[in-house]
Design a protein around this motif. Structure first.
Motif, PDB file in Angstrom:
ATOM      1  N   ARG A 108       0.795  -1.222   0.000  1.00  0.00           N
ATOM      2  CA  ARG A 108       0.000   0.000   0.000  1.00  0.00           C
ATOM      3  C   ARG A 108       0.837   1.285   0.000  1.00  0.00           C
ATOM      4  O   ARG A 108       0.651   2.154  -0.855  1.00  0.00           O
ATOM      5  N   SER A 109       1.754   1.449   0.960  1.00  0.00           N
ATOM      6  CA  SER A 109       2.483   2.719   1.050  1.00  0.00           C
ATOM      7  C   SER A 109       3.390   2.932  -0.155  1.00  0.00           C
ATOM      8  O   SER A 109       3.582   4.065  -0.605  1.00  0.00           O
ATOM      9  N   LEU A 112       1.205   4.155  -2.938  1.00  0.00           N
ATOM     10  CA  LEU A 112       0.732   5.520  -2.723  1.00  0.00           C
ATOM     11  C   LEU A 112       1.821   6.570  -2.914  1.00  0.00           C
ATOM     12  O   LEU A 112       1.557   7.661  -3.434  1.00  0.00           O
ATOM     13  N   TYR A 113       3.040   6.270  -2.465  1.00  0.00           N
ATOM     14  CA  TYR A 113       4.050   7.330  -2.364  1.00  0.00           C
ATOM     15  C   TYR A 113       5.321   7.087  -3.170  1.00  0.00           C
ATOM     16  O   TYR A 113       5.972   8.043  -3.566  1.00  0.00           O
ATOM     17  N   GLU A 177      14.377   2.262   4.778  1.00  0.00           N
ATOM     18  CA  GLU A 177      13.268   3.004   5.360  1.00  0.00           C
ATOM     19  C   GLU A 177      13.356   2.957   6.882  1.00  0.00           C
ATOM     20  O   GLU A 177      13.365   1.884   7.486  1.00  0.00           O
ATOM     21  N   ASP A 225      -4.710  -2.025   7.877  1.00  0.00           N
ATOM     22  CA  ASP A 225      -3.616  -1.424   7.118  1.00  0.00           C
ATOM     23  C   ASP A 225      -3.053  -0.219   7.863  1.00  0.00           C
ATOM     24  O   ASP A 225      -3.605   0.225   8.881  1.00  0.00           O
ATOM     25  N   ASP A 226      -1.933   0.293   7.363  1.00  0.00           N
ATOM     26  CA  ASP A 226      -1.244   1.385   8.038  1.00  0.00           C
ATOM     27  C   ASP A 226      -2.045   2.677   8.034  1.00  0.00           C
ATOM     28  O   ASP A 226      -1.943   3.485   8.962  1.00  0.00           O
ATOM     29  N   GLY A 227      -2.868   2.898   7.016  1.00  0.00           N
ATOM     30  CA  GLY A 227      -3.699   4.089   6.990  1.00  0.00           C
ATOM     31  C   GLY A 227      -4.688   4.119   8.138  1.00  0.00           C
ATOM     32  O   GLY A 227      -4.925   5.173   8.750  1.00  0.00           O
ATOM     33  N   LEU A 245       7.652   5.353   4.781  1.00  0.00           N
ATOM     34  CA  LEU A 245       6.708   5.519   3.678  1.00  0.00           C
ATOM     35  C   LEU A 245       5.283   5.653   4.182  1.00  0.00           C
ATOM     36  O   LEU A 245       4.491   6.414   3.635  1.00  0.00           O
ATOM     37  N   SER A 246       4.936   4.905   5.228  1.00  0.00           N
ATOM     38  CA  SER A 246       3.580   4.965   5.773  1.00  0.00           C
ATOM     39  C   SER A 246       3.275   6.321   6.386  1.00  0.00           C
ATOM     40  O   SER A 246       2.109   6.704   6.512  1.00  0.00           O
ATOM     41  N   ARG A 248       4.255   9.274   5.217  1.00  0.00           N
ATOM     42  CA  ARG A 248       4.071  10.357   4.259  1.00  0.00           C
ATOM     43  C   ARG A 248       2.583  10.679   4.169  1.00  0.00           C
ATOM     44  O   ARG A 248       1.748   9.797   4.055  1.00  0.00           O
TER      45      ARG A 248
END
Length: 305
Positions: A108-109, A112-113, A177, A225-227, A245-246, A248
């Motif tokens: 996911r991250s 997204l980024y 990271e 998830d991290d979000g 990354l999560s 950001r």
């Protein structure tokens, strides 16, 4: 040598994905008896049973699942072979013309980024490339498993010495990271808060560090998830330990605090097959991903020491 024709490979893949001979027949525009005959012929050539036949359909055996993965990869290489050959045949200077779909798996991250700026540059340089991105949870086989199964040409994956690449794949590290502590803004003692976590966090690359931290409690809340973790932390429900990354685009209402010189890190890299690693589209994407190396740190004004 096992001599299977592309048509036979397509039948194997269709049966594996449709979990049945009739479903495969409909997808391929064949009769069910023709599909069944093709599978029996392939099994005889390979020397292994590929599917368990039953009242509810056809389930790939372990051998069948492996063969279906190889079949997807071979069929994909045939597509790449044709596209690159046509580009070269078009004349001088056209060998770098890359076109067609590029199948990418990412957690996911990363999707997204990390991917968007790389894909923006990639498609500007190679307008013929059509990125197809699938978000895959980094659990079990994860994104690397998508490449191994022939469902993706390249993946963005977490790498580590205790999480080696599956046999038959190649890859490389793109960035390291850092992990950081994230907590409600202005909290006087964030390490005293309950822990909010998610299933993809704290795997082999952080487990030793995590176990040595007596201040980290057992998670009282786990999210998908991290979000979702960040949303809960921003609402004051606890603190979390998250990779860069999560973090950001982290929501308002939280601070990000460094974990000190012994903070854990994880490696983010690309994973592909040796054959796809030589393809023009995958090589072009890897070049753009490597250009992102300079932006891996958490560039957030809320981060503090």
């Amino acid at each position: 040598m096992t001599d299977l024709a592309p048509r036979e490979l397509r039948v194997i893949v269709a049966v594996a994905e449709g979990r049945g001979f009739s479903t495969a027949a409909q997808a391929l525009g064949m009769t069910q008896s023709a599909v069944s005959h093709s599978v029996r012929t392939s099994e005889r050539k390979i020397g292994a049973v590929l599917f368990d036949r039953g009242r509810l359909g056809a389930t790939p055996t372990p051998a069948g699942a492996a063969v279906a993965g190889h079949a997807r990869r071979v069929l994909r290489l045939l597509d790449v072979l044709g596209a690159e050959a046509r580009g070269i045949a078009a004349g001088p200077g056209s060998a770098d013309t890359v076109s067609g779909p590029l199948r990418i798996a990412a957690f996911r991250s990363a999707a997204l980024y990390l991917l968007p700026p790389a894909l923006e540059r990639l498609t500007a340089r190679h307008p013929g490339i059509e990125p197809v991105v699938r978000m895959v949870r980094e659990l079990g086989p994860g994104t690397a498993g998508e490449v191994l199964d022939g469902r993706a040409d390249v993946a963005v994956a977490t790498l580590g010495t205790t999480s080696p690449l599956p046999p038959g794949l190649v890859g490389g590290v793109l960035l390291e990271e850092e992990y950081a502590l994230v907590h409600p803004a202005g909290h006087a003692a964030p390490r005293s808060l309950p822990l909010v976590d998610w299933a993809e966090n704290c795997t082999s690359y952080t487990r030793d560090w995590w176990a040595a931290q007596e201040w980290i409690p057992r998670a009282t809340v786990e999210a998908e998830d991290d979000g979702a973790v960040l949303s809960m932390v921003s609402r004051g429900l606890g603190m979390a330990i998250m990779p860069a990354l999560s973090l950001r685009g982290a929501p308002d209402g939280m601070d990000i605090t460094a974990l000190g010189p012994d903070r854990p890190t994880r490696s983010i890299g690309y994973v592909t097959t040796p054959e796809q690693a030589r393809s023009l589209a995958v090589r072009a994407l890897i070049r753009e991903l490597r250009a992102e190396r300079g932006v891996e740190a958490v560039s957030d004004s809320r981060k503090s020491d």
